[in-house]
Design a protein around this motif. Structure first.
Motif, mmCIF file in Angstrom:
data_model
loop_
_atom_site.group_PDB
_atom_site.id
_atom_site.type_symbol
_atom_site.label_atom_id
_atom_site.label_comp_id
_atom_site.label_asym_id
_atom_site.label_seq_id
_atom_site.Cartn_x
_atom_site.Cartn_y
_atom_site.Cartn_z
ATOM 1 N N ILE A 36 34.624 33.353 27.825
ATOM 2 C CA ILE A 36 34.542 33.953 29.160
ATOM 3 C C ILE A 36 35.415 35.199 29.220
ATOM 4 C CG2 ILE A 36 34.998 33.615 31.611
ATOM 5 C CD1 ILE A 36 34.479 30.677 31.230
ATOM 6 N N GLU A 37 36.612 35.089 28.671
ATOM 7 C CA GLU A 37 37.526 36.236 28.623
ATOM 8 C C GLU A 37 36.871 37.399 27.876
ATOM 9 O OE1 GLU A 37 40.967 37.152 25.681
ATOM 10 O OE2 GLU A 37 41.777 35.791 27.186
ATOM 11 N N ALA A 38 36.290 37.107 26.709
ATOM 12 C CA ALA A 38 35.701 38.153 25.882
ATOM 13 C C ALA A 38 34.540 38.838 26.597
ATOM 14 C CB ALA A 38 35.231 37.565 24.552
ATOM 15 N N TYR A 39 33.677 38.049 27.214
ATOM 16 C CA TYR A 39 32.519 38.642 27.878
ATOM 17 C C TYR A 39 32.961 39.576 29.011
ATOM 18 C CZ TYR A 39 28.401 39.311 30.727
ATOM 19 O OH TYR A 39 27.389 39.887 31.463
ATOM 20 N N ASN A 40 33.880 39.092 29.852
ATOM 21 C CA ASN A 40 34.282 39.872 31.013
ATOM 22 C C ASN A 40 35.232 41.006 30.668
ATOM 23 O OD1 ASN A 40 33.103 38.539 33.546
ATOM 24 N ND2 ASN A 40 33.924 36.789 32.440
ATOM 25 N N PHE A 41 36.201 40.736 29.779
ATOM 26 C CA PHE A 41 37.253 41.709 29.520
ATOM 27 C C PHE A 41 36.838 42.795 28.532
ATOM 28 C CE2 PHE A 41 41.293 39.153 30.769
ATOM 29 C CZ PHE A 41 40.633 38.624 31.862
ATOM 30 N N VAL A 42 36.078 42.444 27.497
ATOM 31 C CA VAL A 42 35.815 43.435 26.444
ATOM 32 C C VAL A 42 34.340 43.817 26.289
ATOM 33 C CG1 VAL A 42 37.840 42.681 25.153
ATOM 34 C CG2 VAL A 42 35.612 41.752 24.552
ATOM 35 N N GLN A 43 33.466 43.190 27.061
ATOM 36 C CA GLN A 43 32.059 43.589 27.004
ATOM 37 C C GLN A 43 31.597 44.159 28.349
ATOM 38 O OE1 GLN A 43 29.457 40.564 25.170
ATOM 39 N NE2 GLN A 43 31.265 39.701 24.188
ATOM 40 N N TYR A 44 31.596 43.336 29.375
ATOM 41 C CA TYR A 44 31.018 43.724 30.657
ATOM 42 C C TYR A 44 31.848 44.802 31.369
ATOM 43 C CZ TYR A 44 28.480 42.968 35.065
ATOM 44 O OH TYR A 44 27.720 43.120 36.198
ATOM 45 N N PHE A 45 33.153 44.568 31.536
ATOM 46 C CA PHE A 45 34.004 45.513 32.261
ATOM 47 C C PHE A 45 34.043 46.903 31.608
ATOM 48 C CE2 PHE A 45 38.427 47.155 32.992
ATOM 49 C CZ PHE A 45 38.222 47.579 34.294
ATOM 50 N N PRO A 46 34.309 47.012 30.311
ATOM 51 C CA PRO A 46 34.295 48.345 29.688
ATOM 52 C C PRO A 46 32.944 49.056 29.808
ATOM 53 C CG PRO A 46 35.447 46.791 28.276
ATOM 54 C CD PRO A 46 34.789 45.985 29.356
ATOM 55 N N GLU A 47 31.854 48.277 29.738
ATOM 56 C CA GLU A 47 30.534 48.892 29.853
ATOM 57 C C GLU A 47 30.335 49.494 31.241
ATOM 58 O OE1 GLU A 47 25.821 47.834 29.045
ATOM 59 O OE2 GLU A 47 27.296 46.221 29.104
ATOM 60 N N PHE A 85 36.555 44.956 39.927
ATOM 61 C CA PHE A 85 35.602 44.259 39.065
ATOM 62 C C PHE A 85 35.687 42.749 39.253
ATOM 63 C CE2 PHE A 85 34.932 41.923 35.092
ATOM 64 C CZ PHE A 85 33.612 42.248 34.806
ATOM 65 N N PHE A 86 36.890 42.199 39.210
ATOM 66 C CA PHE A 86 37.020 40.743 39.297
ATOM 67 C C PHE A 86 36.736 40.225 40.706
ATOM 68 C CE2 PHE A 86 39.089 41.459 35.254
ATOM 69 C CZ PHE A 86 38.629 40.385 34.524
ATOM 70 N N ASN A 87 37.015 41.037 41.708
ATOM 71 C CA ASN A 87 36.642 40.640 43.061
ATOM 72 C C ASN A 87 35.130 40.589 43.231
ATOM 73 O OD1 ASN A 87 38.873 40.041 44.792
ATOM 74 N ND2 ASN A 87 39.524 42.168 44.652
ATOM 75 N N ASN A 88 34.445 41.605 42.689
ATOM 76 C CA ASN A 88 32.999 41.715 42.875
ATOM 77 C C ASN A 88 32.201 40.773 41.997
ATOM 78 O OD1 ASN A 88 33.504 43.735 44.705
ATOM 79 N ND2 ASN A 88 32.987 45.412 43.329
ATOM 80 N N ASN A 89 32.675 40.544 40.769
ATOM 81 C CA ASN A 89 31.873 39.799 39.808
ATOM 82 C C ASN A 89 32.286 38.344 39.632
ATOM 83 O OD1 ASN A 89 30.017 41.950 38.414
ATOM 84 N ND2 ASN A 89 32.025 42.913 38.624
ATOM 85 N N LEU A 90 33.562 38.047 39.832
ATOM 86 C CA LEU A 90 34.019 36.662 39.684
ATOM 87 C C LEU A 90 34.582 36.115 40.986
ATOM 88 C CD1 LEU A 90 35.748 36.884 36.178
ATOM 89 C CD2 LEU A 90 33.473 36.025 36.733
#
Length: 436
Positions: free
Chosen positions: A373-384, A421-426
Motif C-alpha cells: 500500500i505504501e509503495a503504490y501510494n507513495f512511489v507510484q500514484y502520488f509522483p505520477e 493527496f492523502f485527504n483526497n485519495n485515502l
C-alpha cells in the motif's frame, strides 16, 4: 531495470590483478561478489557475517559463484562459516580482518558484457511472458523480477529525476560528517558501506530497482540518514518530508472490504477464508474503535496513548513494541509485546483482528500488505499525479520509502501536495515531519 549499477567496490588493499591472474577469473565477477561485503544485502547492513542467497549470486556472476567464493577463502580474503543445514542454517561469509579494516575502497566497472539489440529484445519478451505467468501465483511463490519495460513505466515519474543527472552530494560536507563522527573507529563494520553510498551518488550510479512489494530502491535508500543534509539537486539543497506513523496509518487503510477482497483476488494475500469472512462482516458494522483508531493515528498520538499501559513505558518503548507486533509471528516473547498486544486488542479490536487475519496463513503477509500500500501510494500514484500537474511537474521529487525529498524552495509546496493527496485519495490527514 532502468538504471543499473555501473561499479562495484572492494577493499583498497586487495590485489585484484594478482587474484584474477592466479585464478583466471573475470575481474568484474570477483568485484561483484566483494561488493556484497561493502554494500551489504538489505537487512544485513549491521552484520559482519553475511548470508548470500544463491539466486542473488547466480544473477550477479553466473553459475561459478561458489568457485569464486572458495578461491577468495583459499586466498584468505574471506572466511566461510560452513555451519549449513538445509532449511535451518545458511552458509555465511565475512571479510578477513586485514580487508575489513583496510584504509578505504576502490571501485571497478561491473557492467559485464553488453547484449546486442536483437538479444536484448528477445530477453525482454521472454521476461514479460514469465512475469505474466508468475503473477498468477500467490505473492510469496513468485520468483520473476518485474520486466524492465514495466519497471520503466511504473516508476517513470521518479526515474525522470535521476535521468536528469542533476542529483549530487556535497563531498566536503559528507567527508566532514565522516571525520567528525569518527565512524571508522566506532563503526568499522559499516564504514565501507558509508564510503560506497557516498561514492555511488557522486558518480551518479543510482542503481534503481523495486522489490516484490513494489517498493522503489535507489542509491538514496542506502545512504544513511545523517548524510541526507549533503544532498543537492541542481546545486540546491534537498529537504525531506517524512510521513509519521506510516505502518499504523496504513493499517487503518487496510480495514477496507473492497481492498481486502481485491488483495485476495489478486493473490497478494493468502488468508484463512473463515477469518476473512468474519472480518468483512465485522467491517460492515462500521466499528467505532476503527474510527477512534484512525483519528488517533492522524493526530500523531497513537504511541502516547499506550504509555499508560505500564509505569516504565515511554513513547520509544511503545513504538518499538508496536512495530514488532505488526510484523512478528504473533508470539509474546517479551513483557513489552505482551502488554502492548493485550492493550491493542482491548482498545482497538478491529486492528488486532486485521493483524490476526493477515498472519493466519503466513505472518509475512502483514508487513508485505503494508509495504505494498505504501509503495503504490507513495512511489507510484502520488509522483505520477505531480508529474501531470502544471504547478508541480517541474518540482524535483525523490523518495526513500515514506520520505519525500525536494529542493528547499519547493518543500512547502510538496508538503501541501502530500496532505492534499492523502485527504483526497485515502480520506486521511497524515502527520508530516520535516527533516532539517
Amino acid at each position: 531495470m532502468a538504471i543499473r549499477r555501473k561499479f562495484g567496490y572492494y577493499p583498497d588493499n586487495f590485489d585484484l590483478d594478482a587474484f584474477i591472474a592466479k585464478y583466471k577469473l573475470p575481474a568484474y565477477k570477483v568485484v561483484s561478489i566483494l561488493d556484497l561485503f561493502i554494500s551489504k544485502p538489505i537487512g544485513q547492513e549491521d552484520n559482519r557475517w553475511i548470508t548470500l542467497n544463491a539466486a542473488l549470486l547466480q544473477k550477479r556472476v553466473g553459475k561459478h559463484y561458489r568457485r569464486i567464493l572458495d578461491d577468495l577463502a583459499e586466498s584468505n580474503i574471506i572466511e566461510i562459516n560452513d555451519n549449513f543445514k538445509m532449511g535451518e542454517y545458511s552458509r555465511s561469509y565475512m571479510l578477513k580482518d586485514e580487508y575489513q579494516y583496510a584504509g578505504g575502497i576502490k571501485k571497478y566497472s561491473i557492467e559485464g558484457d553488453k547484449l546486442n539489440d536483437a538479444l536484448a529484445v528477445m530477453n525482454n519478451r521472454n521476461s514479460m511472458k514469465k512475469y505474466l505467468e508468475d503473477i498468477k501465483l500467490p505473492r510469496f511463490n513468485r520468483t520473476v523480477d518485474l520486466p524492465e519495460k514495466l519497471f520503466n513505466h511504473r516508476y517513470k515519474a521518479l526515474i525522470y529525476w535521476f535521468e536528469t543527472e542533476k542529483l549530487s552530494i556535497d563531498l566536503n560536507k559528507a567527508n566532514d560528517i565522516l571525520e567528525s563522527g569518527k565512524f571508522r573507529e566506532f563503526e568499522p563494520n559499516k564504514y565501507f558501506s558509508y564510503l560506497s553510498a557516498i561514492d555511488m551518488i557522486n558518480d551518479k550510479n543510482y542503481h534503481l530497482k523495486c522489490d516484490i512489494n513494489g517498493r522503489f530502491y535507489s542509491s538514496l535508500t542506502n545512504l544513511p540518514k545523517f548524510f541526507r543534509s549533503c544532498l543537492q539537486y541542481d546545486g540546491e539543497r534537498l529537504i525531506g518530508a517524512d510521513v509519521s506513523n506510516t505502518q499504523p496509518l496504513l493499517l487503518g487503510e487496510l480495514c477496507n472490504p473492497i481492498r481486502i477482497k481485491q488483495m485476495k483476488e489478486d493473490k497478494n494475500i493468502v488468508v484463512d477464508e473463515k477469518m476473512a469472512e468474519d472480518f468483512l462482516v465485522h467491517l460492515e458494522s462500521n466499528p467505532q474503535d476503527l474510527k477512534d483508531y484512525k483519528k488517533l493515528v492522524e493526530s500523531g498520538l497513537l504511541y502516547e496513548s499506550f504509555i499508560e499501559v505500564a509505569p516504565d513505558f515511554d513513547r520509544d518503548i511503545v513504538k518499538d513494541s508496536m512495530m514488532k507486533i505488526i510484523n512478528d509471528k504473533g508470539k509474546n516473547n517479551t513483557r513489552e509485546k505482551k502488554l502492548i498486544r493485550g492493550a491493542l486488542s482491548e482498545k482497538f479490536p478491529t486492528i488486532a483482528q486485521l493483524l490476526d487475519l493477515l498472519k493466519s496463513v503466513d505472518y509475512h503477509y502483514a508487513s508485505s500488505s503494508l509495504m505494498s500500500i505504501e509503495a503504490y501510494n507513495f512511489v507510484q500514484y502520488f509522483p505520477e499525479i505531480l508529474s501531470y500537474k502544471e504547478e508541480t511537474k517541474h518540482m524535483p521529487l525523490f523518495t526513500i520509502h515514506d520520505c519525500f525529498l525536494t529542493t528547499e524552495s519547493n518543500i512547502d509546496l510538496l508538503e501541501s501536495e502530500i496532505k492534499t493527496f492523502f485527504n483526497n485519495n485515502l480520506m486521511m490527514s497524515i502527520p508530516l515531519k520535516r527533516e532539517q
